[in-house]
Design a protein around this motif. Structure first.
Motif, short mmCIF file in Angstrom:
data_model
loop_
_atom_site.label_atom_id
_atom_site.label_comp_id
_atom_site.label_asym_id
_atom_site.label_seq_id
_atom_site.Cartn_x
_atom_site.Cartn_y
_atom_site.Cartn_z
N UNK A 63 0.75 -1.12 0.06
CA UNK A 63 0.08 -0.01 0.11
C UNK A 63 0.71 1.27 -0.27
N UNK A 64 2.11 1.15 0.26
CA UNK A 64 2.81 2.43 0.52
C UNK A 64 3.12 2.78 -0.66
N UNK A 65 2.97 2.09 -1.88
CA UNK A 65 3.57 2.40 -3.26
C UNK A 65 2.39 3.48 -3.65
N UNK A 66 1.10 3.16 -3.05
CA UNK A 66 -0.17 3.91 -3.42
C UNK A 66 -0.40 5.22 -2.62
N UNK A 67 0.05 4.93 -1.23
CA UNK A 67 -0.27 6.23 -0.35
C UNK A 67 0.95 7.04 -0.29
N UNK A 68 2.05 6.66 -0.06
CA UNK A 68 3.38 7.26 -0.04
C UNK A 68 4.03 7.69 -1.27
N UNK A 69 3.99 6.69 -2.12
CA UNK A 69 4.92 6.78 -3.38
C UNK A 69 6.09 6.00 -3.22
N UNK A 70 6.84 5.43 -4.41
CA UNK A 70 7.83 4.65 -4.33
C UNK A 70 9.04 5.71 -3.73
N UNK A 71 9.79 4.71 -2.86
CA UNK A 71 11.03 5.53 -2.14
C UNK A 71 12.53 5.23 -3.10
N UNK A 72 12.07 4.37 -4.28
CA UNK A 72 13.48 4.63 -5.35
C UNK A 72 13.54 5.81 -5.84
N UNK A 73 14.82 6.15 -6.04
CA UNK A 73 15.37 7.23 -6.82
C UNK A 73 14.97 7.04 -8.37
N UNK A 74 15.36 8.09 -9.15
CA UNK A 74 15.37 7.91 -10.57
C UNK A 74 16.04 6.92 -11.06
N UNK A 75 17.36 6.95 -10.64
CA UNK A 75 18.21 5.86 -11.05
C UNK A 75 17.83 4.59 -10.76
N UNK A 76 17.58 4.33 -9.60
CA UNK A 76 17.30 3.13 -9.17
C UNK A 76 15.98 2.52 -10.03
#
Length: 294
Positions: A63-76
């Motif tokens: 759910x964090x991907x939908x609520x908070x968003x991905x923690x990955x950087x653009x490069x990752x």
């Protein structure tokens, strides 16, 4: 100020009662008593617990991907997408190799999709169908044959550049070396499913590659003895069966006319020292005597 404090303290210490009644009979089913500050403290505590559980649930699940968003950087993120693309490409290559090996097994066992005569009849009845570019003539080819062609055209192992004139004249534009000199004891016959010519020779006569290519099979089979298969350009395969011994390994590149094995009498289907020679073009057997003088 003291007056206000006493008033607030009086309000907070006031006792309240929460009663649960039956809707129709007004019978008392449950009652909860307590001071006002008890109720306020309980409500705040429940809210804190609920918020904490919600945060844990979001962080510990997808759910964090939908609520908070991905923690990955653009490069990752780009690296992850590239890795997924490579995995997908590797899967496609593996499937193509599997289909290619299945095609090789069919050639070894002598299973033909259609004879060259049937293929030519089918093309003759095409009523002027639109021509396709060189390297994309897939009319009448089975799924395995198309897979083999895609593998060859993709630059996969065992591939050689196509002959520039092959699209116009097929394999007749090649200059074939005779794999061995001898007497033809059994001719090519599509009706009898004998997709080869048998050349009677002396034991241990050298067997030569009819064209330059890569060795894609070099092993012993119970029925046909020692077998060598060469992959040439333009979806052309040559097979050499019943050899006494093989001197090339799988993956080796050989030049046309180079010795690859020695003729013999190996395998259950052999009736004497000879070379069983086959040519397969686009997944179909062709008569070697149309192109080679033995």
């Amino acid at each position: 100020m003291a007056k206000h404090k006493n008033k607030l303290s009086k309000i907070l210490n006031s006792r309240y009662k929460v009663v649960v009644l039956h809707e129709e009979t007004f019978e008392e089913k449950a009652a909860f008593r307590g001071k006002l500050w008890y109720w306020i403290t309980g409500a705040v505590s429940a809210a804190i617990v609920l918020v904490a559980l919600t945060v844990v649930l979001i962080r510990a699940t997808s759910l964090r991907e939908y609520v908070i968003g991905s923690s990955l950087s653009g490069y990752e993120r780009s690296a992850l997408l590239e890795a997924y693309a490579r995995i997908d490409s590797m899967e496609q290559v593996a499937q193509a190799h599997d289909r290619y090996l299945n095609n090789i097994r069919q050639v070894i066992s002598g299973q033909a999709g259609e004879t060259p005569e049937e293929a030519s009849d089918e093309q003759a009845t095409g009523n002027g169908a639109a021509a396709t570019p060189s390297g994309n003539l897939d009319v009448g080819l089975s799924e395995d044959e198309l897979a083999l062609r895609e593998l060859v055209e993709s630059g996969a192992p065992y591939d050689l550049p196509e002959n520039p004139g092959s699209a116009r004249t097929g394999i007749s534009s090649y200059t074939f070396y005779s794999p061995i000199k001898g007497i033809i004891s059994s001719s090519f016959s599509a009706k009898e499913q004998h997709y080869a010519v048998d050349i009677a020779v002396k034991q241990n006569e050298p067997v030569r590659a009819t064209l330059s290519g890569h060795v894609v099979f070099a092993s012993y089979t119970p029925e046909t003895g020692y077998v060598v298969i060469l992959q040439h350009g333009n979806n052309l395969l040559s097979l050499y069966k019943h050899c006494a011994s093989i001197i090339k390994k799988v993956g080796s590149f050989v030049r046309g006319g180079e010795v690859i094995a020695f003729a013999g009498d190996t395998g259950e289907l052999s009736t004497g020292p000879h070379l069983h020679f086959e040519l397969w073009y686009n997944g179909n057997p062709v008569n070697p005597t149309d192109y080679i003088a033995f």
